[in-house]
Write a protein that holds these residues in place. Sequence first.
Motif, PDB file in Angstrom:
ATOM      1  N   ILE A   1       6.266   6.980   8.301  1.00 15.32           N
ATOM      2  CA  ILE A   1       6.640   5.707   7.715  1.00 15.32           C
ATOM      3  C   ILE A   1       6.404   4.482   8.284  1.00 15.32           C
ATOM      4  O   ILE A   1       6.183   3.317   7.698  1.00 15.32           O
ATOM      5  N   ASP A   2       6.773   4.293   9.567  1.00 18.20           N
ATOM      6  CA  ASP A   2       6.508   3.153  10.429  1.00 18.20           C
ATOM      7  C   ASP A   2       4.923   2.520  10.341  1.00 18.20           C
ATOM      8  O   ASP A   2       4.751   1.529  10.310  1.00 18.20           O
ATOM      9  N   TYR A   3       4.166   3.603  10.322  1.00 21.85           N
ATOM     10  CA  TYR A   3       2.830   3.266  10.175  1.00 21.85           C
ATOM     11  C   TYR A   3       2.404   2.849   8.764  1.00 21.85           C
ATOM     12  O   TYR A   3       1.716   1.819   8.629  1.00 21.85           O
ATOM     13  N   PHE A   4       3.121   3.274   7.788  1.00 21.53           N
ATOM     14  CA  PHE A   4       2.825   2.800   6.335  1.00 21.53           C
ATOM     15  C   PHE A   4       3.328   1.253   6.053  1.00 21.53           C
ATOM     16  O   PHE A   4       2.910   0.503   5.751  1.00 21.53           O
ATOM     17  N   ARG A   5       4.650   0.960   7.045  1.00 23.59           N
ATOM     18  CA  ARG A   5       5.198  -0.340   6.908  1.00 23.59           C
ATOM     19  C   ARG A   5       4.257  -1.236   7.604  1.00 23.59           C
ATOM     20  O   ARG A   5       3.948  -2.369   7.261  1.00 23.59           O
ATOM     21  N   LYS A   6       3.908  -0.756   8.782  1.00 25.62           N
ATOM     22  CA  LYS A   6       2.956  -1.569   9.528  1.00 25.62           C
ATOM     23  C   LYS A   6       1.558  -1.812   8.504  1.00 25.62           C
ATOM     24  O   LYS A   6       1.093  -3.268   8.898  1.00 25.62           O
ATOM     25  N   GLU A   7       0.741  -1.069   8.056  1.00 24.29           N
ATOM     26  CA  GLU A   7      -0.113  -1.025   7.510  1.00 24.29           C
ATOM     27  C   GLU A   7      -0.072  -2.105   6.144  1.00 24.29           C
ATOM     28  O   GLU A   7      -0.917  -2.680   5.615  1.00 24.29           O
ATOM     29  N   SER A   8       1.064  -1.976   5.401  1.00 25.23           N
ATOM     30  CA  SER A   8       1.327  -2.567   4.398  1.00 25.23           C
ATOM     31  C   SER A   8       2.062  -4.176   4.701  1.00 25.23           C
ATOM     32  O   SER A   8       2.186  -4.662   3.691  1.00 25.23           O
ATOM     33  N   LYS A   9       2.297  -4.347   5.964  1.00 21.39           N
ATOM     34  CA  LYS A   9       2.948  -5.422   6.109  1.00 21.39           C
ATOM     35  C   LYS A   9       4.255  -5.573   5.153  1.00 21.39           C
ATOM     36  O   LYS A   9       4.615  -6.863   4.722  1.00 21.39           O
ATOM     37  N   ALA A  10       5.032  -4.638   5.279  1.00 21.18           N
ATOM     38  CA  ALA A  10       6.318  -4.518   4.296  1.00 21.18           C
ATOM     39  C   ALA A  10       7.519  -4.291   4.903  1.00 21.18           C
ATOM     40  O   ALA A  10       8.437  -3.955   4.316  1.00 21.18           O
TER      41      ALA A  10
ATOM     42  N   ASP B   1      16.641  15.266   3.185  1.00 21.82           N
ATOM     43  CA  ASP B   1      17.266  14.174   3.250  1.00 21.82           C
ATOM     44  C   ASP B   1      16.853  13.038   2.176  1.00 21.82           C
ATOM     45  O   ASP B   1      15.556  12.912   1.959  1.00 21.82           O
ATOM     46  N   VAL B   2      17.822  12.839   1.361  1.00 20.59           N
ATOM     47  CA  VAL B   2      17.208  11.850   0.009  1.00 20.59           C
ATOM     48  C   VAL B   2      16.816  10.671   0.480  1.00 20.59           C
ATOM     49  O   VAL B   2      16.097  10.129   0.028  1.00 20.59           O
ATOM     50  N   SER B   3      17.575  10.015   1.407  1.00 21.28           N
ATOM     51  CA  SER B   3      17.223   8.598   1.941  1.00 21.28           C
ATOM     52  C   SER B   3      15.866   8.453   2.637  1.00 21.28           C
ATOM     53  O   SER B   3      14.997   7.827   2.404  1.00 21.28           O
ATOM     54  N   ASN B   4      15.573   9.520   3.468  1.00 23.49           N
ATOM     55  CA  ASN B   4      14.290   9.833   4.065  1.00 23.49           C
ATOM     56  C   ASN B   4      13.155  10.078   2.892  1.00 23.49           C
ATOM     57  O   ASN B   4      12.217   9.150   2.944  1.00 23.49           O
ATOM     58  N   ARG B   5      13.360  10.724   1.967  1.00 23.65           N
ATOM     59  CA  ARG B   5      12.359  10.897   0.807  1.00 23.65           C
ATOM     60  C   ARG B   5      12.183   9.706   0.005  1.00 23.65           C
ATOM     61  O   ARG B   5      11.013   9.385  -0.380  1.00 23.65           O
ATOM     62  N   LEU B   6      13.100   9.162  -0.421  1.00 19.30           N
ATOM     63  CA  LEU B   6      13.029   7.688  -1.060  1.00 19.30           C
ATOM     64  C   LEU B   6      12.293   6.700  -0.220  1.00 19.30           C
ATOM     65  O   LEU B   6      11.388   6.008  -0.635  1.00 19.30           O
ATOM     66  N   GLU B   7      12.760   6.647   1.124  1.00 15.87           N
ATOM     67  CA  GLU B   7      11.912   5.503   1.727  1.00 15.87           C
ATOM     68  C   GLU B   7      10.355   6.012   1.784  1.00 15.87           C
ATOM     69  O   GLU B   7       9.431   5.217   2.100  1.00 15.87           O
ATOM     70  N   ILE B   8      10.123   7.174   2.055  1.00 13.67           N
ATOM     71  CA  ILE B   8       8.799   7.947   2.107  1.00 13.67           C
ATOM     72  C   ILE B   8       7.990   7.549   0.915  1.00 13.67           C
ATOM     73  O   ILE B   8       6.802   6.801   0.777  1.00 13.67           O
ATOM     74  N   ARG B   9       8.450   7.633  -0.334  1.00 15.93           N
ATOM     75  CA  ARG B   9       7.899   7.005  -1.595  1.00 15.93           C
ATOM     76  C   ARG B   9       7.736   5.644  -1.550  1.00 15.93           C
ATOM     77  O   ARG B   9       6.819   5.027  -2.176  1.00 15.93           O
ATOM     78  N   GLN B  10       8.764   4.864  -1.236  1.00 15.07           N
ATOM     79  CA  GLN B  10       8.630   3.367  -1.131  1.00 15.07           C
ATOM     80  C   GLN B  10       7.557   3.051  -0.447  1.00 15.07           C
ATOM     81  O   GLN B  10       6.731   2.182  -0.494  1.00 15.07           O
ATOM     82  N   ALA B  11       7.615   3.444   0.810  1.00 22.57           N
ATOM     83  CA  ALA B  11       6.369   3.112   1.857  1.00 22.57           C
ATOM     84  C   ALA B  11       4.932   3.545   1.125  1.00 22.57           C
ATOM     85  O   ALA B  11       4.131   2.719   1.264  1.00 22.57           O
ATOM     86  N   GLN B  12       4.988   4.727   0.649  1.00 22.04           N
ATOM     87  CA  GLN B  12       3.669   5.064   0.074  1.00 22.04           C
ATOM     88  C   GLN B  12       3.056   4.112  -0.908  1.00 22.04           C
ATOM     89  O   GLN B  12       1.883   3.646  -1.277  1.00 22.04           O
ATOM     90  N   GLU B  13       4.316   3.786  -1.986  1.00 22.66           N
ATOM     91  CA  GLU B  13       3.835   2.884  -3.115  1.00 22.66           C
ATOM     92  C   GLU B  13       3.284   1.455  -2.502  1.00 22.66           C
ATOM     93  O   GLU B  13       2.488   0.874  -2.977  1.00 22.66           O
ATOM     94  N   THR B  14       4.123   0.852  -1.649  1.00 19.34           N
ATOM     95  CA  THR B  14       3.803  -0.304  -1.064  1.00 19.34           C
ATOM     96  C   THR B  14       2.642  -0.412  -0.494  1.00 19.34           C
ATOM     97  O   THR B  14       1.715  -1.419  -0.562  1.00 19.34           O
ATOM     98  N   PHE B  15       2.397   0.807   0.394  1.00 14.60           N
ATOM     99  CA  PHE B  15       1.027   0.930   0.913  1.00 14.60           C
ATOM    100  C   PHE B  15       0.034   0.911   0.142  1.00 14.60           C
ATOM    101  O   PHE B  15      -1.398   0.242   0.296  1.00 14.60           O
ATOM    102  N   ARG B  16      -0.184   1.752  -0.933  1.00 18.26           N
ATOM    103  CA  ARG B  16      -0.960   1.814  -1.936  1.00 18.26           C
ATOM    104  C   ARG B  16      -1.394   0.548  -2.816  1.00 18.26           C
ATOM    105  O   ARG B  16      -2.377  -0.085  -2.882  1.00 18.26           O
ATOM    106  N   ILE B  17      -0.374  -0.403  -3.075  1.00 15.15           N
ATOM    107  CA  ILE B  17      -0.305  -1.453  -3.914  1.00 15.15           C
ATOM    108  C   ILE B  17      -1.055  -2.685  -2.623  1.00 15.15           C
ATOM    109  O   ILE B  17      -2.126  -3.253  -3.311  1.00 15.15           O
ATOM    110  N   GLU B  18      -0.653  -2.532  -1.752  1.00 14.65           N
ATOM    111  CA  GLU B  18      -1.485  -3.908  -0.584  1.00 14.65           C
ATOM    112  C   GLU B  18      -2.775  -3.164  -0.436  1.00 14.65           C
ATOM    113  O   GLU B  18      -3.850  -4.208  -0.388  1.00 14.65           O
ATOM    114  N   ASN B  19      -3.159  -1.878  -0.298  1.00 13.56           N
ATOM    115  CA  ASN B  19      -4.451  -1.363  -0.173  1.00 13.56           C
ATOM    116  C   ASN B  19      -5.461  -1.764  -1.241  1.00 13.56           C
ATOM    117  O   ASN B  19      -6.542  -2.339  -1.237  1.00 13.56           O
ATOM    118  N   GLU B  20      -4.532  -1.672  -2.560  1.00 10.19           N
ATOM    119  CA  GLU B  20      -5.402  -1.792  -3.687  1.00 10.19           C
ATOM    120  C   GLU B  20      -5.722  -3.681  -3.746  1.00 10.19           C
ATOM    121  O   GLU B  20      -6.692  -3.796  -4.164  1.00 10.19           O
TER     122      GLU B  20
END
Length: 251
Positions: free
Chosen positions: A98-107, A126-145
């Motif tokens: 998750i830290d990696y996704f944050r760094k790569e997406s500058k989010a 862990d619900v909060s963990n799962r939600l944060e993973i999804r958010q990180a993945q989505e932000t990472f995808r948008i920034e990459n796109e």
Amino acid sequence: MEQLSRNSMAMNRFQEPGFLLVRAQEGDDTSRNALIKKFTPFIMRVASNVSGRYVRLGSDDEASIGLIAFNEAINNYREEKGVSFLSFADTVIRRRLIDYFRKESKAQKVLPLSSFEDRNDESGEDVSNRLEIRQAQETFRIENEATDRRAEIVQYDKLLRDFGLSFAELVEVSPKHEDARRRAIDVARLIAETKEYRDYLKVKGSLPLKALEKEVDMSRKTLERQRKYIIAVTVIFLENLEYLKEYINKV
């Protein structure tokens, strides 16, 4: 025979995860490497789940991050906390990814740091963990796109210059009416799909007007007037520029 059996049992004990973990924490690099090797499939599975895709060892950054995180888990695990080592390692791997996704997406401002509070659903996850993973993945995808789109436009501009065109002038040369644009795009697609026409364009740098005039429902005068736009769209099809082609196909 009995001695061989005892020796075999001793050797097996030396390969048990618990024994390897203790030895690794005591500074035995051989045991540490053996433990990492033994659980590499587990590490790749966690990394793949967090990344939302299959992660390959030796080719994906997420795999390397997972291995480093597992090594970190070896150093920091304490049995007295009442959590199994693999559960602890799972959490560490997820956090580092998750830290990696944050760094790569500058989010950092979009995704707040999580304390990974123990808020579990019925499955125990862990619900909060799962939600944060999804958010990180989505932000990472948008920034990459967005990065890929910018790179594609730069590439496209370079390709257009071979024909004396530029990306900036496309707005000016684009047909004003939707029907006219659609017909011009159809001509561009025909050129890209016809070897004779695309070879002519690549060699001559211009449209095969005489041949096109006989095949399409467009006068030579109109073909000449829309020449720049047709060439520009043809380049998109020829080079299979994904994002620009998506926009053209919508038209």
